[in-house]
Design an enzyme around this catalytic site. Structure first.
Site, PDB file in Angstrom:
ATOM      1  N   ARG A 121       0.823  -1.216   0.000  1.00 24.90           N
ATOM      2  CA  ARG A 121       0.000   0.000   0.000  1.00 24.90           C
ATOM      3  C   ARG A 121       0.854   1.262   0.000  1.00 24.90           C
ATOM      4  O   ARG A 121       1.880   1.321   0.677  1.00 24.90           O
ATOM      5  CB  ARG A 121      -0.956  -0.039   1.202  1.00 24.90           C
ATOM      6  CG  ARG A 121      -1.890  -1.238   1.076  1.00 24.90           C
ATOM      7  CD  ARG A 121      -2.902  -1.289   2.171  1.00 24.90           C
ATOM      8  NE  ARG A 121      -3.844  -0.191   2.064  1.00 24.90           N
ATOM      9  CZ  ARG A 121      -4.786   0.044   2.952  1.00 24.90           C
ATOM     10  NH1 ARG A 121      -4.897  -0.721   4.016  1.00 24.90           N
ATOM     11  NH2 ARG A 121      -5.629   1.037   2.779  1.00 24.90           N
ATOM     12  N   ASP A 314     -15.438   2.659   2.023  1.00 30.85           N
ATOM     13  CA  ASP A 314     -15.277   1.311   2.584  1.00 30.85           C
ATOM     14  C   ASP A 314     -16.511   0.432   2.345  1.00 30.85           C
ATOM     15  O   ASP A 314     -16.457  -0.785   2.538  1.00 30.85           O
ATOM     16  CB  ASP A 314     -14.998   1.388   4.094  1.00 30.85           C
ATOM     17  CG  ASP A 314     -13.629   1.986   4.389  1.00 30.85           C
ATOM     18  OD1 ASP A 314     -12.783   2.005   3.476  1.00 30.85           O
ATOM     19  OD2 ASP A 314     -13.404   2.434   5.526  1.00 30.85           O
TER      20      ASP A 314
HETATM   21  C1  S3P Z   1      -9.724   5.642   7.508  1.00 25.96           C
HETATM   22  C2  S3P Z   1      -9.741   6.341   6.329  1.00 25.96           C
HETATM   23  C3  S3P Z   1     -10.044   5.725   5.026  1.00 25.96           C
HETATM   24  C4  S3P Z   1     -10.731   4.380   5.177  1.00 25.96           C
HETATM   25  C5  S3P Z   1     -10.066   3.528   6.204  1.00 25.96           C
HETATM   26  C6  S3P Z   1     -10.061   4.214   7.565  1.00 25.96           C
HETATM   27  C7  S3P Z   1      -9.382   6.362   8.750  1.00 25.96           C
HETATM   28  O1  S3P Z   1      -8.839   5.522   4.318  1.00 25.96           O
HETATM   29  O2  S3P Z   1     -10.780   3.712   3.939  1.00 25.96           O
HETATM   30  O3  S3P Z   1     -10.746   2.278   6.324  1.00 25.96           O
HETATM   31  O4  S3P Z   1      -9.634   5.822   9.850  1.00 25.96           O
HETATM   32  O5  S3P Z   1      -8.866   7.479   8.670  1.00 25.96           O
HETATM   33  P1  S3P Z   1      -8.153   6.694   3.438  1.00 25.96           P
HETATM   34  O6  S3P Z   1      -7.723   7.780   4.342  1.00 25.96           O
HETATM   35  O7  S3P Z   1      -6.975   6.016   2.784  1.00 25.96           O
HETATM   36  O8  S3P Z   1      -9.184   7.112   2.452  1.00 25.96           O
END
Ligand code: S3P
Length: 426
Positions: A121, A314
């Site tokens: 990632r 999500d």
């Molecule tokens: C999250 C932000 C999101 C989400 C992840 C949790 C967080 O990711 O998809 O499951 O807790 O800040 P991204 O910031 O990469 O969009």
């Protein structure tokens, strides 16, 4: 581990949704850098949030947990110490990215590692701005992939325009900004979830929000708090979809977090024509919560794209399952971010739902689903991605034959009692 899901006749009953993952991570981290004793109620004891506890313990913070109650004994920023061991984030992107924001400003060396999925990632979205603030971070691909070696130090504020709407990016930079000289501000293309802003405010931090820009002045300290974690709407989403598509069903989900930056799934269900009721709305700890009741619904296709995407990112795997039962073609676009989640979720959703007979195709930035289709049985995999595993289980509950799902242990990441809850409703 494999699990077989059989078609169900109906789903009825009430479920208390487990704690919000995003809020649970933040409560531990903010408690760890605050001064005093932070108590957390309704914490999600999923593998991801346990990784955050384990990393902050290795950073010298005393943290006690009993079930969903956690106590964090914070000693301020200075309480964090150089870890003797490698910080293992497991499968958790939120632990990795937010913790990098903390480590980037601390005057010591640390190494961050995770599982195979984490190793793929992109981390440059966080390490690049942190390096611009003065943190020293190295890793494969010039700091893009774990393992990452961090040496924090004197950092200065930054004005940063993020190319992606990401709460993890925004939060990491704001956390670093809190420990840096001067002002830090982050602007994103669309507003991402704002739990960091809300919880930092509750911990006594002053920050300014203007449209999609958030700014903090540096060298602020946090005061310990009591945090009541609402239920995770991203976990509720699986049963919201199940209630809408399984015949003769009515499911009530209590204690669901209804923060507007997270309620894209509610908008989608309403636009598709679902029978959804919202009751007992209230606000706890700066976050809205409510009880939701969903019942079997006749659904129509819609187009999903633009600003709503970060509000439901999500939930897209289970929205795809929902769309297989809706009349017409559902288009999901502007969702390239799906490619860099726990799996490439465009590929995994499309390939696994196809195995169950769905009429679905991948596009460059999302997918198209033609419905309604009677799903068939088959063998699918979660590919180690919790939300793919749960989406397949919901697909299995409306399929004509059994669906065998492999790698279901991944579901522990965000919803350890998912199959217990599913059984309770049958
Ligand atoms: C999250 C932000 C999101 C989400 C992840 C949790 C967080 O990711 O998809 O499951 O807790 O800040 P991204 O910031 O990469 O969009």
């Amino acid at each position: 581990m494999k699990k077989v899901v059989s078609p169900v006749q109906s789903l009825n009953g009430s479920i208390k949704v487990p704690g919000d993952k995003s809020i649970s991570h933040r409560a531990v981290m903010f408690g760890a850098i605050a001064n005093g004793k932070t108590t957390i109620e309704g914490f999600l004891p999923g593998a991801d949030c346990l990784s955050t506890i384990s990393c902050f313990r290795k950073l010298g913070v005393q943290i006690e947990r009993s079930g969903d109650e956690v106590t964090v004994y914070g000693n301020g920023w200075e309480g964090l110490k150089e870890p003797d061991e490698i910080l293992d984030v497991g499968n958790s992107g939120t632990t990795t990215r937010l913790m990098l924001g903390v480590l980037g400003t601390r005057p010591f060396h640390s190494v961050v590692i995770g599982d195979e999925s984490i190793g793929k990632r992109p981390m440059a979205r966080v390490t690049d701005p942190l390096k611009a603030m003065g943190a020293k971070i190295d890793g494969r691909g010039e700091g893009n992939y774990t393992p990452l070696a961090v040496r924090g130090g004197e950092t200065k504020g930054i004005t940063y325009e993020s190319p992606v709407a990401s709460a993890q990016v925004k939060s990491a930079i704001l956390l670093a900004g809190l420990q840096s000289k001067g002002l830090t501000s982050v602007t994103e293309p669309f507003k991402s979830r704002d739990h960091t802003e809300r919880m930092l405010t509750a911990f006594g931090v002053e920050l300014k929000e203007d449209n999609t820009t958030v700014s903090v002045r540096g060298l602020q300290t946090l005061k310990a708090q009591h945090v009541l974690v609402p239920g995770d709407i991203s976990s509720a989403a699986f049963f919201l979809v199940a209630g809408a598509i399984v015949k003769n069903s009515s499911i009530t989900l209590t204690n669901v977090g209804m923060n507007e930056t997270r309620t894209g799934i509610i908008d989608v269900l309403n636009r598709m024509g679902a029978h959804l009721q919202i009751n007992n709305s209230k606000v706890v700890n700066e976050e809205k919560i409510a009880d939701l009741t969903i019942s079997t619904s006749k659904l129509s296709s819609i187009e999903i794209g633009g600003e709503i995407i970060p509000r439901l990112i999500d939930e897209i795997p289970v929205i795809a399952v929902l769309a297989t039962q809706a009349n017409g073609t559902t288009v999901i676009k502007d969702a390239e971010e799906l490619k860099v989640k726990e799996t490439n979720r465009i590929d995994t959703v499309v390939s696994q739902l196809k195995k169950l007979g769905a009429n679905i195709e991948a596009t460059e930035d999302g997918m198209m689903i033609h419905g309604p289709t009677k799903l068939t049985g088959g063998k699918v995999s979660s590919f180690g991605d919790h939300r793919i595993g749960m989406a397949m289980a919901i697909a299995g509950s409306v399929a004509s034959e059994e669906v065998e799902i492999s790698d279901v242990e991944a579901i522990d990441v965000s919803y350890p009692n998912f199959f217990d809850h599913l059984s309770e409703l049958i």
